[in-house]
Scaffold this motif. Structure first.
Motif, PDB file in Angstrom:
ATOM      1  N   ILE A   1     -31.908   5.790  89.588  1.00 35.31           N
ATOM      2  CA  ILE A   1     -31.043   4.991  90.447  1.00 35.31           C
ATOM      3  C   ILE A   1     -30.769   5.721  91.753  1.00 35.31           C
ATOM      4  N   LEU A   2     -30.460   6.998  91.672  1.00 32.82           N
ATOM      5  CA  LEU A   2     -30.197   7.784  92.877  1.00 32.82           C
ATOM      6  C   LEU A   2     -31.445   7.902  93.741  1.00 32.82           C
ATOM      7  N   ALA A   3     -32.606   8.059  93.119  1.00 30.41           N
ATOM      8  CA  ALA A   3     -33.859   8.148  93.879  1.00 30.41           C
ATOM      9  C   ALA A   3     -34.144   6.831  94.598  1.00 30.41           C
ATOM     10  N   GLU A   4     -33.932   5.708  93.914  1.00 23.55           N
ATOM     11  CA  GLU A   4     -34.140   4.400  94.543  1.00 23.55           C
ATOM     12  C   GLU A   4     -33.199   4.222  95.736  1.00 23.55           C
ATOM     13  N   ALA A   5     -31.939   4.587  95.540  1.00 24.83           N
ATOM     14  CA  ALA A   5     -30.948   4.433  96.605  1.00 24.83           C
ATOM     15  C   ALA A   5     -31.317   5.283  97.815  1.00 24.83           C
ATOM     16  N   GLU A   6     -31.680   6.519  97.582  1.00 30.30           N
ATOM     17  CA  GLU A   6     -32.040   7.407  98.684  1.00 30.30           C
ATOM     18  C   GLU A   6     -33.289   6.900  99.409  1.00 30.30           C
ATOM     19  N   TYR A   7     -34.251   6.377  98.666  1.00 31.30           N
ATOM     20  CA  TYR A   7     -35.464   5.835  99.274  1.00 31.30           C
ATOM     21  C   TYR A   7     -35.134   4.636 100.169  1.00 31.30           C
ATOM     22  N   ILE A   8     -34.316   3.740  99.660  1.00 28.95           N
ATOM     23  CA  ILE A   8     -33.943   2.548 100.431  1.00 28.95           C
ATOM     24  C   ILE A   8     -33.218   2.950 101.717  1.00 28.95           C
TER      25      ILE A   8
ATOM     26  N   ASP B   1     -22.162   6.384  92.263  1.00 30.34           N
ATOM     27  CA  ASP B   1     -21.847   6.980  93.570  1.00 30.34           C
ATOM     28  C   ASP B   1     -21.438   5.870  94.538  1.00 30.34           C
ATOM     29  N   LYS B   2     -20.145   5.715  94.717  1.00 29.07           N
ATOM     30  CA  LYS B   2     -19.601   4.621  95.540  1.00 29.07           C
ATOM     31  C   LYS B   2     -20.066   4.719  97.000  1.00 29.07           C
ATOM     32  N   ARG B   3     -20.091   5.938  97.555  1.00 31.63           N
ATOM     33  CA  ARG B   3     -20.493   6.129  98.953  1.00 31.63           C
ATOM     34  C   ARG B   3     -21.955   5.718  99.155  1.00 31.63           C
ATOM     35  N   LEU B   4     -22.807   6.163  98.246  1.00 35.66           N
ATOM     36  CA  LEU B   4     -24.227   5.820  98.327  1.00 35.66           C
ATOM     37  C   LEU B   4     -24.417   4.315  98.160  1.00 35.66           C
ATOM     38  N   PHE B   5     -23.640   3.713  97.264  1.00 37.31           N
ATOM     39  CA  PHE B   5     -23.685   2.273  97.051  1.00 37.31           C
ATOM     40  C   PHE B   5     -23.391   1.523  98.348  1.00 37.31           C
ATOM     41  N   GLU B   6     -22.389   1.963  99.072  1.00 44.21           N
ATOM     42  CA  GLU B   6     -22.015   1.299 100.323  1.00 44.21           C
ATOM     43  C   GLU B   6     -23.119   1.420 101.377  1.00 44.21           C
ATOM     44  N   LEU B   7     -23.782   2.578 101.421  1.00 42.31           N
ATOM     45  CA  LEU B   7     -24.883   2.761 102.367  1.00 42.31           C
ATOM     46  C   LEU B   7     -26.072   1.857 102.021  1.00 42.31           C
ATOM     47  N   VAL B   8     -26.374   1.763 100.735  1.00 37.16           N
ATOM     48  CA  VAL B   8     -27.468   0.883 100.301  1.00 37.16           C
ATOM     49  C   VAL B   8     -27.106  -0.563 100.594  1.00 37.16           C
ATOM     50  N   ARG B   9     -25.873  -0.927 100.348  1.00 35.12           N
ATOM     51  CA  ARG B   9     -25.420  -2.300 100.591  1.00 35.12           C
ATOM     52  C   ARG B   9     -25.619  -2.690 102.055  1.00 35.12           C
ATOM     53  N   GLU B  10     -25.352  -1.745 102.969  1.00 30.92           N
ATOM     54  CA  GLU B  10     -25.560  -2.012 104.396  1.00 30.92           C
ATOM     55  C   GLU B  10     -27.022  -2.309 104.687  1.00 30.92           C
ATOM     56  N   VAL B  11     -27.924  -1.526 104.121  1.00 37.72           N
ATOM     57  CA  VAL B  11     -29.361  -1.742 104.337  1.00 37.72           C
ATOM     58  C   VAL B  11     -29.786  -3.082 103.753  1.00 37.72           C
ATOM     59  N   LEU B  12     -29.333  -3.377 102.537  1.00 32.39           N
ATOM     60  CA  LEU B  12     -29.716  -4.637 101.896  1.00 32.39           C
ATOM     61  C   LEU B  12     -29.161  -5.840 102.657  1.00 32.39           C
ATOM     62  N   ASP B  13     -27.934  -5.725 103.154  1.00 31.78           N
ATOM     63  CA  ASP B  13     -27.351  -6.819 103.938  1.00 31.78           C
ATOM     64  C   ASP B  13     -28.125  -7.034 105.238  1.00 31.78           C
ATOM     65  N   LYS B  14     -28.536  -5.943 105.874  1.00 29.58           N
ATOM     66  CA  LYS B  14     -29.335  -6.036 107.101  1.00 29.58           C
ATOM     67  C   LYS B  14     -30.671  -6.708 106.803  1.00 29.58           C
TER      68      LYS B  14
END
Length: 86
Positions: free
Chosen positions: A8-15, A48-61
């Motif tokens: 999950i962390l690897a996917e998030a960091e990649y995104i 990881d709430k902080r990482l979740f928020e960063l991924v959410r921004e990319v997905l929303d974009k």
């Protein structure tokens, strides 16, 4: 359990690093789109709430730009057909 967390962390960091779509991340990791989507939209928030928020921004974009990418793909498809037809 740790293997799932690491995935999950690897996917998030990649995104985040590549601004990629769920589809691109799934292809990169060799897993299904639905798995990546569930990982980064549900499971990541608990890890990881902080990482979740960063991924959410990319997905929303990506979601807001989806119609543009689709239009460009269609334009390219028909431009290729015209070129091959001539």
């Amino acid at each position: 359990m740790w293997d799932i967390h690491m995935r999950i962390l690897a996917e998030a960091e990649y995104i985040i690093k590549t601004n990629s779509t769920v589809r691109a991340a799934a292809q990169y990791f060799g897993i299904s789109k639905s798995t990546v989507h569930k990982d980064v939209t549900e499971r990541l928030e608990e890890i990881d709430k902080r990482l979740f928020e960063l991924v959410r921004e990319v997905l929303d974009k990506n979601l807001s730009e989806r119609h543009i990418r689709g239009g460009m793909a269609t334009k390219s498809k028909y431009a290729d057909k015209r070129k091959n037809f001539s």
